[in-house]
Every structure is written in C-alpha cells, then in structure tokens.
Design a protein around this motif. Structure first.
Motif, short mmCIF file in Angstrom:
data_model
loop_
_atom_site.label_atom_id
_atom_site.label_comp_id
_atom_site.label_asym_id
_atom_site.label_seq_id
_atom_site.Cartn_x
_atom_site.Cartn_y
_atom_site.Cartn_z
N ILE A 118 1.13 -1.13 -0.23
CA ILE A 118 -0.06 -0.04 0.41
C ILE A 118 0.90 1.21 -0.24
N ALA A 119 0.05 1.90 -0.75
CA ALA A 119 1.30 3.49 -1.35
C ALA A 119 1.01 4.37 -0.14
N LEU A 120 1.53 4.69 0.06
CA LEU A 120 2.17 6.79 1.25
C LEU A 120 2.35 8.09 0.28
N MET A 121 3.19 7.10 -0.41
CA MET A 121 3.78 8.13 -1.07
C MET A 121 3.07 7.49 -2.66
N LYS A 122 2.51 8.10 -3.32
CA LYS A 122 1.71 7.07 -5.23
C LYS A 122 2.44 7.70 -6.12
N TYR A 123 3.51 6.55 -6.79
CA TYR A 123 3.03 6.12 -7.75
C TYR A 123 2.12 6.89 -8.70
N MET A 124 1.86 7.63 -9.59
CA MET A 124 0.77 8.71 -10.67
C MET A 124 1.46 8.97 -11.09
N GLY A 125 1.80 8.50 -12.54
CA GLY A 125 2.53 9.17 -13.81
C GLY A 125 3.64 9.02 -14.34
N SER A 184 -3.83 -6.05 -6.86
CA SER A 184 -3.89 -6.94 -7.78
C SER A 184 -2.45 -7.13 -8.22
N SER A 185 -1.89 -6.41 -9.18
CA SER A 185 -1.71 -6.19 -10.32
C SER A 185 0.37 -6.14 -9.68
N ALA A 186 0.12 -5.80 -8.04
CA ALA A 186 1.43 -5.73 -8.09
C ALA A 186 1.60 -6.87 -7.50
N SER A 236 4.44 -4.39 -14.32
CA SER A 236 3.41 -3.33 -13.26
C SER A 236 4.39 -2.94 -12.85
N GLY A 237 4.35 -1.58 -12.67
CA GLY A 237 5.22 -0.90 -11.84
C GLY A 237 5.25 -1.17 -10.34
N SER A 238 4.19 -1.08 -9.50
CA SER A 238 3.70 -0.84 -8.36
C SER A 238 4.12 -2.61 -7.96
N SER A 288 -8.58 1.59 -15.59
CA SER A 288 -7.55 0.92 -15.22
C SER A 288 -6.23 1.76 -14.67
N SER A 289 -5.69 1.55 -13.63
CA SER A 289 -4.78 2.44 -13.14
C SER A 289 -3.46 2.92 -14.60
N SER A 290 -3.92 1.79 -15.68
CA SER A 290 -2.94 2.39 -17.05
C SER A 290 -3.36 3.47 -17.74
N ALA A 303 -5.33 5.98 -15.96
CA ALA A 303 -5.06 6.28 -15.07
C ALA A 303 -3.82 7.52 -15.18
N HIS A 304 -2.41 7.13 -15.36
CA HIS A 304 -1.47 7.01 -15.24
C HIS A 304 -1.29 8.50 -16.05
N GLN A 305 -1.82 7.64 -17.42
CA GLN A 305 -2.06 9.08 -18.60
C GLN A 305 -3.39 10.33 -18.85
N GLU A 356 -4.52 14.53 -2.86
CA GLU A 356 -3.72 14.95 -4.16
C GLU A 356 -4.38 14.72 -5.06
N MET A 357 -3.71 13.16 -5.24
CA MET A 357 -3.87 12.27 -5.98
C MET A 357 -4.95 11.71 -6.60
N HIS A 358 -6.75 11.84 -5.63
CA HIS A 358 -7.69 12.19 -6.16
C HIS A 358 -8.54 13.19 -6.99
N ASP A 409 -5.68 3.92 -2.57
CA ASP A 409 -5.16 3.19 -3.71
C ASP A 409 -6.11 4.47 -4.85
N ALA A 410 -6.25 3.57 -6.24
CA ALA A 410 -7.11 3.77 -6.90
C ALA A 410 -7.52 2.71 -6.91
N GLY A 411 -8.56 2.83 -6.18
CA GLY A 411 -9.87 2.19 -5.61
C GLY A 411 -10.86 2.68 -4.84
O1 PMV Z 1 1.18 -0.48 -10.61
P1 PMV Z 1 0.04 0.00 -11.41
O2 PMV Z 1 0.41 0.67 -12.92
O3 PMV Z 1 -1.00 -0.45 -10.97
O4 PMV Z 1 -0.30 1.60 -10.54
C1 PMV Z 1 -0.36 1.35 -9.00
C2 PMV Z 1 -0.58 3.42 -8.93
C3 PMV Z 1 -1.37 3.77 -7.29
O5 PMV Z 1 -1.70 1.71 -7.00
C4 PMV Z 1 -2.87 3.96 -7.47
C5 PMV Z 1 -0.59 3.76 -6.89
C6 PMV Z 1 0.94 2.87 -6.28
O6 PMV Z 1 1.99 3.86 -5.93
O7 PMV Z 1 0.81 1.62 -5.82
#
Ligand code: PMV
Length: 363
Positions: A11-18, A132-134, A182-184, A226-228, A230-232, A276-278, A317-319
């Motif tokens: 669970i991200a506290l600082m988010k990967y977004m973009g 779940s992708s992570a 999957s990034g995260s 999807s988070s993909s 959202a990143h865009q 901020e992310m939301h 998260d993105a949910g």
């Molecule tokens: O790894 P992705 O592309 O599913 O992106 C995850 C994005 C967030 O879960 C919203 C934030 C994060 O850092 O995990």
C-alpha cells in the motif's frame, strides 16, 4: 516438481501516479509503500523436466500445498489480454533469469527454463482497490526465476537468507524486471517499507513500530478506469502542474518521518498525498472517480481522526476502499472503532510484511 511461491500486495503512502513515455514503467516521481503480509497472490507451479520452455496458465488451484487456507483463496479469471500480459512477462523474466542467478552465485538450467503450468490465487477480491497486479506480477516474477534455476531448493535457501547481500541484490534485480510488467509490483519484494526511484526499489530504514493494516471495503466491484489509464489521464489535469515537485518534496519528508518514527507526520503526509492523487483524478479530462458513497462516508469519519494527537495513517489507492495503518499495539483499539463504524464484514485485516517468498519446493 511442484513449487509454491507467494508475493504480497503493498500500500503506497507516496503514490506512483504518472509515468514517463518510455517503455518499462519509469515513474515520474519516487514513491514509497508498506509491504503487506497476508493480502497476497500465490502461484502454484508444476515444473516439467523438459526444457522446451512452455508457459501455460491453468485454471483452479490444486490443494497440494501444506498450511494454506484454501477456503480463503479467490481464483482470478484471467482473460485474453491478461493472459497475454502474463506470457510477455514470463518471457521477460525467464530471459533475464540466467544472469540474475549467476550474479547470485547460482546455476541456471543449462538448456533454458523448464516448461511450466501455473495456477494463481489471491487472498483478496479482484478489483477491490487492493493492488492485485502488484502481487500477481511479483509472484510471477519469482516463479519465473525458480523455473530457470538448475536447483530450485538452493535458490529457495538463498532467497530466504535474511542477511545475505546476494539475496538482497537478487530480490532487487527481480524487482527491476517485475516493474516492467507492473510498476508497483517492484515494491513487493522486500519490506516493511520500500521506496521506488526511477528503475530501482529498495528497503527504507525506519524507526516505526510494527504496523497493522485494515482495509475498509466499501465496494468490491471491478474498477472502470485501470491504473494504466489513470497514469495517462492525470496529466490532463490542471493540477498536474507542479505535481512532481510537490510529491518529491513530500516523499523526502516522509522518509525523514519514517526514519524517526513520527507517526503523526507520516499520517499527515499520507493523507495529503491521497487527496492530491484523487484530486488529479477528479480534475482530469475527462474527470473520473473511484469513490463510492461509502468512500466519502469513511473519509469524513477519518478526517477527524487524522487531526487527533495519535492519528491513524489513512490512504486510498486507485480504488474506493480505505486503507488504515496503525501500530500493532493499538490494533485491538482500532478494530473496535472500525467494527462499530463500518461493520465487521466490511473489514480486511493484515499487517506489515517482508516481501515475496518461495514457500515450497517439492518433488
Ligand atoms: O502499478 P500500477 O500501474 O497498477 O499503478 C499503481 C498505482 C497506485 O496503486 C494508485 C499507486 C501506487 O503507488 O501503488
């Protein structure tokens, strides 16, 4: 040979977004998460001794592994595009595996990866806002490494040796490969707190007490964006301007707060980052939202708690579901509060973890 591996969610506290426009999931900003423990993906793998390197996903989950609570497992329904993504990832990890293994002092299989049939199962509902992708990409990455090793038992031994530098280096090499799927997922190989900068993930030293984790599940329906996507889409928001500088500053402040175990500051920074992310989501073109009525109800209830002297760490998260982190010593106190507010059936309960594991190698 049968092999069972697992990887937790984080669970991200600082988010990967973009992310950058290049291939391989390079984030626009550093992120930092807590690795979870029992909210995870299991991969059960049948390894054939031939070396034709075939990869097959089998439905179901054989109950051959010891000590697993099969009643709690949810078998994901992988569809065409999901299967293709996993197949591409399998190729990626089995191509990289020989050099990762050699670097760790282990032998790869001489004629390439073994043929495998894999089954996957999660301990949490698909699309519930728990990444779940992570966990699934991290679990598949470690499975690919095992399928490429001449002696999976030796790999298991090295992987689980805690203070070995070779083990840490191997996990970080796997995280770099996993990130490309999957990034995260790159933050699920170690724990409890992990940072991700550019291409690499690594553990953050902290003075935090052992943490417990709850999810207030307000909806378990599959997410529409999807988070993909959202990143865009976040980049179309007027609030994107300055986002990378702001989150980077907050990331550094979070590392300081974690280093000294300042939970109130960790809570404040995580809360701000979640908003901020939301806000980026809500102001994108087109605007989108993961929130459900229950999310707003929960956020309103936590808005008071985060201002208190002894605040929980609250994030989304993105949910739609709300994640709550508290010291393990305060778990029962918070369990009572959350049960009263949301009902026992709305709660998932977990704690901090140490990352992906090779659980069983048996002939
Ligand atoms: O790894 P992705 O592309 O599913 O992106 C995850 C994005 C967030 O879960 C919203 C934030 C994060 O850092 O995990």
């Amino acid at each position: 040979m049968k092999i069972l591996v697992r990887a937790p969610s984080n669970i991200a506290l600082m988010k990967y977004m973009g992310k950058k426009e290049t291939a391989g999931n390079i984030p626009d900003n550093p992120s930092l998460s807590m690795t979870l423990n029992s909210l995870c993906t299991y991969v059960n793998m049948d390894l054939q001794e031939d070396s034709t390197g075939q990869f097959r996903i089998r439905t179901g989950f054989d109950d051959s592994a010891k000590g697993l609570d099969y009643s709690r497992l949810q078998i994901p329904e992988l569809k065409g595009a999901g299967i293709e993504k996993m197949e591409r990832h399998w190729k990626r990890i089995t191509e990289a595996a020989p050099s990762i293994l050699k670097e760790a002092g282990l032998d790869p299989r001489p004629n390439g990866p073994a043929s495998v049939a894999v089954q996957t199962a999660n301990t949490f509902p698909m699309g519930s806002g728990i990444a779940s992708s992570a966990s699934s990409f991290a679990a598949m990455t470690i499975a690919g490494l095992v399928a490429s090793a001449a002696d999976p038992s030796k790999l298991q031994e090295l992987w689980s040796s805690k203070d070995s530098q070779a083990s840490v280096a191997m996990k970080r090499a796997c995280a770099r490969i996993s990130r490309q799927g999957s990034g995260s997922s790159c933050r699920s190989f170690e724990g409890p707190f992990v940072e991700w900068n550019e291409e690499s993930a690594s553990v953050v030293q902290t003075a935090m007490p052992e943490m417990s984790h709850f999810v207030v599940v307000v909806s378990s329906t599959e997410k529409k964006i999807s988070s993909s996507q959202a990143h865009q889409l976040v980049k179309t928001s007027a609030l994107w301007n300055g986002r990378v500088a702001r989150v980077t500053e907050r990331f550094h402040a979070l590392k300081v707060a974690l280093a000294v175990g300042d939970i109130a500051e960790v809570s404040r920074l995580s809360w701000t980052e979640m908003w901020e992310m939301h806000s980026l989501f809500h102001t994108a073109t087109p605007a989108f939202s993961y929130w459900e009525p229950g999310t707003i109800h929960a956020l309103r209830s936590f808005a008071e708690d985060v201002l208190s002297e002894n605040p929980p760490i609250v994030t989304l998260d993105a949910g739609p579901n709300v994640h709550v982190l508290v010291p393990k010593s305060e778990r029962e106190h918070w369990l009572d509060i959350l049960t009263e507010r949301f009902g026992a059936e709305a709660l998932l309960s977990d704690g901090q973890g140490t990352g992906a594991e090779i659980l069983e190698v048996f002939n």
